[in-house]
Design an enzyme around this catalytic site. Structure first.
Site, PDB file in Angstrom:
ATOM      1  N   ASP A  11     -13.595 -67.251  21.507  1.00  0.00           N
ATOM      2  CA  ASP A  11     -14.907 -67.080  22.136  1.00  0.00           C
ATOM      3  C   ASP A  11     -14.945 -67.778  23.496  1.00  0.00           C
ATOM      4  O   ASP A  11     -15.551 -68.845  23.652  1.00  0.00           O
ATOM      5  CB  ASP A  11     -16.011 -67.586  21.188  1.00  0.00           C
ATOM      6  CG  ASP A  11     -16.178 -66.661  19.993  1.00  0.00           C
ATOM      7  OD1 ASP A  11     -16.004 -65.436  20.160  1.00  0.00           O
ATOM      8  OD2 ASP A  11     -16.460 -67.142  18.881  1.00  0.00           O
ATOM      9  N   LYS A  33      -9.176 -63.385  17.359  1.00  0.00           N
ATOM     10  CA  LYS A  33     -10.304 -62.439  17.379  1.00  0.00           C
ATOM     11  C   LYS A  33     -10.905 -62.418  18.785  1.00  0.00           C
ATOM     12  O   LYS A  33     -11.286 -63.466  19.319  1.00  0.00           O
ATOM     13  CB  LYS A  33     -11.369 -62.862  16.368  1.00  0.00           C
ATOM     14  CG  LYS A  33     -12.567 -61.910  16.342  1.00  0.00           C
ATOM     15  CD  LYS A  33     -13.540 -62.266  15.237  1.00  0.00           C
ATOM     16  CE  LYS A  33     -14.553 -63.297  15.648  1.00  0.00           C
ATOM     17  NZ  LYS A  33     -15.513 -62.856  16.678  1.00  0.00           N
ATOM     18  N   ASP A  60     -13.112 -57.341  17.841  1.00  0.00           N
ATOM     19  CA  ASP A  60     -14.419 -57.443  17.171  1.00  0.00           C
ATOM     20  C   ASP A  60     -15.505 -56.859  18.072  1.00  0.00           C
ATOM     21  O   ASP A  60     -16.291 -57.597  18.656  1.00  0.00           O
ATOM     22  CB  ASP A  60     -14.662 -58.938  16.867  1.00  0.00           C
ATOM     23  CG  ASP A  60     -15.986 -59.217  16.200  1.00  0.00           C
ATOM     24  OD1 ASP A  60     -16.568 -58.301  15.601  1.00  0.00           O
ATOM     25  OD2 ASP A  60     -16.453 -60.380  16.289  1.00  0.00           O
ATOM     26  N   LYS A  62     -17.587 -54.242  16.991  1.00  0.00           N
ATOM     27  CA  LYS A  62     -18.690 -53.767  16.120  1.00  0.00           C
ATOM     28  C   LYS A  62     -19.315 -52.470  16.630  1.00  0.00           C
ATOM     29  O   LYS A  62     -20.499 -52.415  16.962  1.00  0.00           O
ATOM     30  CB  LYS A  62     -19.781 -54.834  15.993  1.00  0.00           C
ATOM     31  CG  LYS A  62     -19.309 -56.160  15.438  1.00  0.00           C
ATOM     32  CD  LYS A  62     -20.487 -57.116  15.232  1.00  0.00           C
ATOM     33  CE  LYS A  62     -20.050 -58.491  14.784  1.00  0.00           C
ATOM     34  NZ  LYS A  62     -19.399 -59.295  15.830  1.00  0.00           N
ATOM     35  N   HIS A  64     -21.220 -49.087  16.902  1.00  0.00           N
ATOM     36  CA  HIS A  64     -22.417 -48.559  16.214  1.00  0.00           C
ATOM     37  C   HIS A  64     -23.032 -47.502  17.131  1.00  0.00           C
ATOM     38  O   HIS A  64     -23.714 -47.830  18.098  1.00  0.00           O
ATOM     39  CB  HIS A  64     -23.406 -49.720  15.964  1.00  0.00           C
ATOM     40  CG  HIS A  64     -24.575 -49.351  15.114  1.00  0.00           C
ATOM     41  ND1 HIS A  64     -25.509 -50.270  14.681  1.00  0.00           N
ATOM     42  CD2 HIS A  64     -24.977 -48.167  14.591  1.00  0.00           C
ATOM     43  CE1 HIS A  64     -26.418 -49.668  13.944  1.00  0.00           C
ATOM     44  NE2 HIS A  64     -26.122 -48.396  13.877  1.00  0.00           N
ATOM     45  N   ASP A  65     -22.782 -46.217  16.822  1.00  0.00           N
ATOM     46  CA  ASP A  65     -23.277 -45.139  17.695  1.00  0.00           C
ATOM     47  C   ASP A  65     -23.254 -43.857  16.865  1.00  0.00           C
ATOM     48  O   ASP A  65     -23.018 -43.908  15.649  1.00  0.00           O
ATOM     49  CB  ASP A  65     -22.373 -45.049  18.942  1.00  0.00           C
ATOM     50  CG  ASP A  65     -23.117 -44.519  20.163  1.00  0.00           C
ATOM     51  OD1 ASP A  65     -23.826 -43.502  20.024  1.00  0.00           O
ATOM     52  OD2 ASP A  65     -22.991 -45.107  21.260  1.00  0.00           O
ATOM     53  N   ILE A  66     -23.452 -42.701  17.486  1.00  0.00           N
ATOM     54  CA  ILE A  66     -23.370 -41.457  16.719  1.00  0.00           C
ATOM     55  C   ILE A  66     -21.925 -41.261  16.262  1.00  0.00           C
ATOM     56  O   ILE A  66     -20.991 -41.781  16.895  1.00  0.00           O
ATOM     57  CB  ILE A  66     -23.875 -40.237  17.533  1.00  0.00           C
ATOM     58  CG1 ILE A  66     -23.062 -40.064  18.815  1.00  0.00           C
ATOM     59  CG2 ILE A  66     -25.358 -40.370  17.844  1.00  0.00           C
ATOM     60  CD1 ILE A  66     -23.351 -38.755  19.543  1.00  0.00           C
ATOM     61  N   PRO A  67     -21.727 -40.536  15.133  1.00  0.00           N
ATOM     62  CA  PRO A  67     -20.376 -40.428  14.568  1.00  0.00           C
ATOM     63  C   PRO A  67     -19.307 -40.002  15.573  1.00  0.00           C
ATOM     64  O   PRO A  67     -18.224 -40.592  15.634  1.00  0.00           O
ATOM     65  CB  PRO A  67     -20.559 -39.384  13.452  1.00  0.00           C
ATOM     66  CG  PRO A  67     -21.985 -39.545  13.033  1.00  0.00           C
ATOM     67  CD  PRO A  67     -22.744 -39.893  14.282  1.00  0.00           C
ATOM     68  N   THR A 119     -25.102 -61.989   9.857  1.00  0.00           N
ATOM     69  CA  THR A 119     -25.578 -63.197   9.154  1.00  0.00           C
ATOM     70  C   THR A 119     -26.775 -63.812   9.868  1.00  0.00           C
ATOM     71  O   THR A 119     -27.450 -64.663   9.317  1.00  0.00           O
ATOM     72  CB  THR A 119     -24.456 -64.243   9.011  1.00  0.00           C
ATOM     73  OG1 THR A 119     -23.734 -64.293  10.224  1.00  0.00           O
ATOM     74  CG2 THR A 119     -23.527 -63.913   7.871  1.00  0.00           C
ATOM     75  N   ARG A 180     -15.816 -74.049   7.871  1.00  0.00           N
ATOM     76  CA  ARG A 180     -15.682 -75.342   8.546  1.00  0.00           C
ATOM     77  C   ARG A 180     -14.744 -76.242   7.747  1.00  0.00           C
ATOM     78  O   ARG A 180     -15.022 -76.544   6.575  1.00  0.00           O
ATOM     79  CB  ARG A 180     -17.055 -76.044   8.670  1.00  0.00           C
ATOM     80  CG  ARG A 180     -17.968 -75.410   9.712  1.00  0.00           C
ATOM     81  CD  ARG A 180     -17.406 -75.601  11.107  1.00  0.00           C
ATOM     82  NE  ARG A 180     -18.180 -74.993  12.171  1.00  0.00           N
ATOM     83  CZ  ARG A 180     -18.012 -73.754  12.636  1.00  0.00           C
ATOM     84  NH1 ARG A 180     -17.106 -72.960  12.095  1.00  0.00           N
ATOM     85  NH2 ARG A 180     -18.721 -73.312  13.646  1.00  0.00           N
ATOM     86  N   ARG A 210     -14.999 -72.506  16.858  1.00  0.00           N
ATOM     87  CA  ARG A 210     -15.159 -73.790  17.552  1.00  0.00           C
ATOM     88  C   ARG A 210     -14.406 -74.976  16.974  1.00  0.00           C
ATOM     89  O   ARG A 210     -13.905 -75.797  17.758  1.00  0.00           O
ATOM     90  CB  ARG A 210     -16.668 -74.096  17.698  1.00  0.00           C
ATOM     91  CG  ARG A 210     -17.314 -73.200  18.743  1.00  0.00           C
ATOM     92  CD  ARG A 210     -18.805 -73.124  18.601  1.00  0.00           C
ATOM     93  NE  ARG A 210     -19.178 -72.359  17.400  1.00  0.00           N
ATOM     94  CZ  ARG A 210     -20.430 -72.100  17.040  1.00  0.00           C
ATOM     95  NH1 ARG A 210     -21.432 -72.564  17.777  1.00  0.00           N
ATOM     96  NH2 ARG A 210     -20.682 -71.394  15.967  1.00  0.00           N
TER      97      ARG A 210
END
Ligand code: C5P
Length: 231
Positions: A11, A33, A60, A62, A64-67, A119, A180, A210
């Site tokens: 990150d 990642k 990573d 993720k 998320h849209d039309i097929p 989450t 952790r 982290r």
């Protein structure tokens, strides 16, 4: 080939810092990642630089849209040669099936996993977007759909793993953040478990950011985690 269970979340906001950090890690001990922030800053050539160091990459993003759009994006992500990619289960069954179809015939397809509920979603957010039932009921329902659509696994909390393990295919893989090592600070993670607890609960891969990326001696932290896991 080693199959490290540890995935270090890279990150960082720029390629230079991320690459300098990656040079301090051993690809036989962990995968990396790359999420939205770093990928937006550094792009596909940077992914290639990390793979040239020998690391397996979890991209990573993720989707998320039309097929149709997700199918095409998954195909391009797969062509980068990464180890794992992901989509949002809330995109629905047709989108999940399209993402699976995108990998058919690929020479070395990445593992394809789905995020069930983020989450960060609590019961208020759930109700606001119109989802009925509790968080765990929704996670279970979405995980079953992901399994039925033939994806390889899901990203979830290790605390959800036992309930999921009872219902899903045994080879379905569970990728778990919110880990952790003993003695490290929780940061903004609220439901944390140690690496050994996560594995005992049924996790396959552990995403840790982290505690490793902000450590003075990241390789020492990794050594401690691997010792705890007995690997
Ligand atoms: O630094 P930390 O170990 O909390 O980082 C966890 C990583 O896993 C971050 O990249 C975060 O975005 C990601 N993640 C998460 N919880 C999820 C899904 C992904 O913490 N449910």
């Amino acid at each position: 080939m080693p199959d490290p269970r540890l995935i270090v979340a890279l990150d960082f906001s720029d390629a230079k810092a991320a690459l300098a950090f990656a040079h301090r890690l051993n690809p036989e001990q962990c995968r990396l990642k790359v999420g939205l922030e770093l990928y937006t800053a550094a792009g596909p050539l940077f992914i290639e630089s990390l793979m040239n160091l020998g690391f397996g990459i979890f991209l990573d993003l993720k989707f998320h849209d039309i097929p149709n759009t997700v199918e095409r994006a998954v195909r391009v992500a797969s062509s980068l040669g990464v180890w794992m990619i992901n989509v949002h289960a809330l995109g629905g069954r047709r989108m999940l099936e399209a993402s699976r179809a995108a990998l058919e015939g690929a020479h070395q397809p990445p593992k394809l996993v789905a995020v069930t509920l983020l989450t960060s979603m609590d019961t208020v957010t759930l109700a606001e977007v119109g989802l009925q039932g509790s968080i765990s009921q929704n996670v279970l329902k979405l995980a079953k759909m992901v399994d039925e659509c033939g994806l390889d696994g899901i990203v979830c909390s290790a605390l959800e793993a036992p309930a999921l393990r009872n219902t899903l295919r045994s080879q379905f893989c569970l990728v778990t953040p919110g880990i952790r090592p003993l003695g490290s600070t929780p940061d903004d993670q609220s439901r944390i478990v140690t690496p050994a607890e996560a594995i005992a609960l049924g996790a396959d891969y552990l995403v840790i950011g982290r505690p490793i990326s902000r450590a003075r001696e990241p390789d020492e932290v990794i050594k401690g985690i691997l010792m705890e896991l007995g690997t």
